[in-house]
Design an enzyme around this catalytic site. Sequence first.
Site, PDB file in Angstrom:
ATOM      1  N   LYS A  22      40.065  28.373  44.401  1.00  0.00           N
ATOM      2  CA  LYS A  22      39.533  28.970  43.170  1.00  0.00           C
ATOM      3  C   LYS A  22      40.656  29.575  42.332  1.00  0.00           C
ATOM      4  O   LYS A  22      40.722  29.375  41.113  1.00  0.00           O
ATOM      5  CB  LYS A  22      38.513  30.054  43.528  1.00  0.00           C
ATOM      6  CG  LYS A  22      38.063  30.898  42.333  1.00  0.00           C
ATOM      7  CD  LYS A  22      37.096  31.998  42.744  1.00  0.00           C
ATOM      8  CE  LYS A  22      37.774  33.287  43.105  1.00  0.00           C
ATOM      9  NZ  LYS A  22      37.819  34.263  41.998  1.00  0.00           N
ATOM     10  N   ASN A  23      41.543  30.335  42.979  1.00  0.00           N
ATOM     11  CA  ASN A  23      42.574  31.073  42.243  1.00  0.00           C
ATOM     12  C   ASN A  23      43.707  30.187  41.734  1.00  0.00           C
ATOM     13  O   ASN A  23      44.591  30.663  41.037  1.00  0.00           O
ATOM     14  CB  ASN A  23      43.125  32.214  43.099  1.00  0.00           C
ATOM     15  CG  ASN A  23      42.108  33.330  43.272  1.00  0.00           C
ATOM     16  OD1 ASN A  23      41.164  33.450  42.483  1.00  0.00           O
ATOM     17  ND2 ASN A  23      42.272  34.141  44.297  1.00  0.00           N
ATOM     18  N   CYS A 117      35.062  41.681  39.376  1.00  0.00           N
ATOM     19  CA  CYS A 117      34.766  42.537  40.535  1.00  0.00           C
ATOM     20  C   CYS A 117      35.093  44.001  40.265  1.00  0.00           C
ATOM     21  O   CYS A 117      36.063  44.321  39.607  1.00  0.00           O
ATOM     22  CB  CYS A 117      35.590  42.088  41.742  1.00  0.00           C
ATOM     23  SG  CYS A 117      35.040  40.563  42.483  1.00  0.00           S
ATOM     24  N   ARG A 122      42.650  46.746  36.727  1.00  0.00           N
ATOM     25  CA  ARG A 122      43.633  45.668  36.682  1.00  0.00           C
ATOM     26  C   ARG A 122      43.993  45.476  35.211  1.00  0.00           C
ATOM     27  O   ARG A 122      43.463  44.595  34.542  1.00  0.00           O
ATOM     28  CB  ARG A 122      43.052  44.394  37.307  1.00  0.00           C
ATOM     29  CG  ARG A 122      42.676  44.600  38.761  1.00  0.00           C
ATOM     30  CD  ARG A 122      42.405  43.299  39.464  1.00  0.00           C
ATOM     31  NE  ARG A 122      40.993  42.964  39.455  1.00  0.00           N
ATOM     32  CZ  ARG A 122      40.482  41.935  40.129  1.00  0.00           C
ATOM     33  NH1 ARG A 122      41.245  41.166  40.835  1.00  0.00           N
ATOM     34  NH2 ARG A 122      39.197  41.686  40.092  1.00  0.00           N
ATOM     35  N   ASP A 306      43.152  39.929  49.574  1.00  0.00           N
ATOM     36  CA  ASP A 306      41.905  39.165  49.633  1.00  0.00           C
ATOM     37  C   ASP A 306      41.465  38.836  51.062  1.00  0.00           C
ATOM     38  O   ASP A 306      40.406  38.254  51.263  1.00  0.00           O
ATOM     39  CB  ASP A 306      42.039  37.859  48.828  1.00  0.00           C
ATOM     40  CG  ASP A 306      41.822  38.071  47.338  1.00  0.00           C
ATOM     41  OD1 ASP A 306      41.470  39.198  46.942  1.00  0.00           O
ATOM     42  OD2 ASP A 306      42.008  37.111  46.569  1.00  0.00           O
ATOM     43  N   ARG A 398      30.774  33.081  43.926  1.00  0.00           N
ATOM     44  CA  ARG A 398      31.920  33.045  43.017  1.00  0.00           C
ATOM     45  C   ARG A 398      33.167  32.508  43.713  1.00  0.00           C
ATOM     46  O   ARG A 398      34.081  32.021  43.051  1.00  0.00           O
ATOM     47  CB  ARG A 398      32.222  34.441  42.466  1.00  0.00           C
ATOM     48  CG  ARG A 398      31.216  34.941  41.442  1.00  0.00           C
ATOM     49  CD  ARG A 398      31.648  36.289  40.876  1.00  0.00           C
ATOM     50  NE  ARG A 398      33.048  36.249  40.518  1.00  0.00           N
ATOM     51  CZ  ARG A 398      33.927  37.210  40.790  1.00  0.00           C
ATOM     52  NH1 ARG A 398      33.549  38.295  41.427  1.00  0.00           N
ATOM     53  NH2 ARG A 398      35.183  37.088  40.445  1.00  0.00           N
TER      54      ARG A 398
END
Length: 419
Positions: A22-23, A117, A122, A306, A398
């Site tokens: 995903k990232n 989230c 951030r 993570d 997600r």
Amino acid sequence: MDKLQITGGRPLEGEVRISGAKNATLPILAAALLAEGPVAIGNVPHLQDVTTMIELLARMGVTVTVDERMCIEVDASTLKECVAPYELVKTMRASILVLGPLVARFGQADVSLPGGCAIGARPVNIHVAGLKAMGADIHIENGYVRARSGRLKGARLVLDTVTVTGTENLLMAAVLADGETVIENAAREPEVVDLANFLIAMGAKIQGAGTDRIVVQGVEKLSGTRYDVLPDRIEAGTYLVAGAITSGHVRLKSVRPEHLDAVTAKLIECGATVATGSNWIELDMRGRRPRSVDLRTAPYPAFPTDMQAQFAALDTVASGVGTIVETIFENRFMHMLEMRRMGAEIRLEGNTAIIQGVERLTAAPVMATDLRASASLVLAALVAEGRTDIERIYHIDRGYEAIEEKLAQLGAQIRRVPN
């Protein structure tokens, strides 16, 4: 709204294929805006965040087609407006990644400040400062970053803190800038390297991706390409912990073991036997209870934030006491409170969690608070006595493709039911 129902107590056994990351997918989709021809992106995971990014590109007028294998073709030549509206950005922070490409290629961008989230501040100030240094005129007003520019100019950018999305945004902006851009204190994550490799495939000139100093020679234009996203190291780490926490035996395929060195080292420390090949990892914990491990999160190649929540779940049923220090995000312990409801013995002191392992957890209704927290609750439920109901699983969707199918494939008693 769906929920997951998990009946714990079964060791996981079997093989599972790891999806695309995903990232890495999200910045690569944003970077497709830079190409003058169509771009085809393969190994894309079927996730809500990916769907949101596709919706965002389509809202701008970009032509996006998706085939049955989740290969995505993006053609930015049809773009009509350089706006990323709040209603899409609020659901996913990664939407900020369109800022750099839009300014670099089209000279303008109106991007809403992000949501995502609830795991801590951030700020996007590093993105903004970098683009300003490259000559963009930027104002923040009415909740939007409004940027205007002629062709960006190469610059030396020293990032205040290591930021993955900041590095990615500025890297994407730099590839079309006039002259040389140097990004100091750059993030070193594999997903940053994957983005750089994608840009290079389109004709960008980049050196140093994967180190803390990236050097970019700007080019006039980028062309279309075909590219496959790298495997998801966080999904892979989560399934390895699932094997360890259940005293099971799992094998992952379509994975890059070298991206998981910090994670596999901790799994070996907790008593697992780990074997690796060029594109597979096997973990064996049969007949053993895990031992507690201490860990401290830090930017890659150190232990990833993570994976913190998943190891917290592991420590709750391990023998001994484990200490977890979270250095990246200040609100990333909300899953600990939910795991306490299942009988975990956890003491929180600021950004440190001290976890006394217990023999067993017991089922309880729990609620997911963010993406990785929800994964930790799934792991805890796999070893809890009785049936655990996990609410608000849209967080899981997600970041984890077909998690209930993959866990069921390994022998877990898990099902998705409507609330």
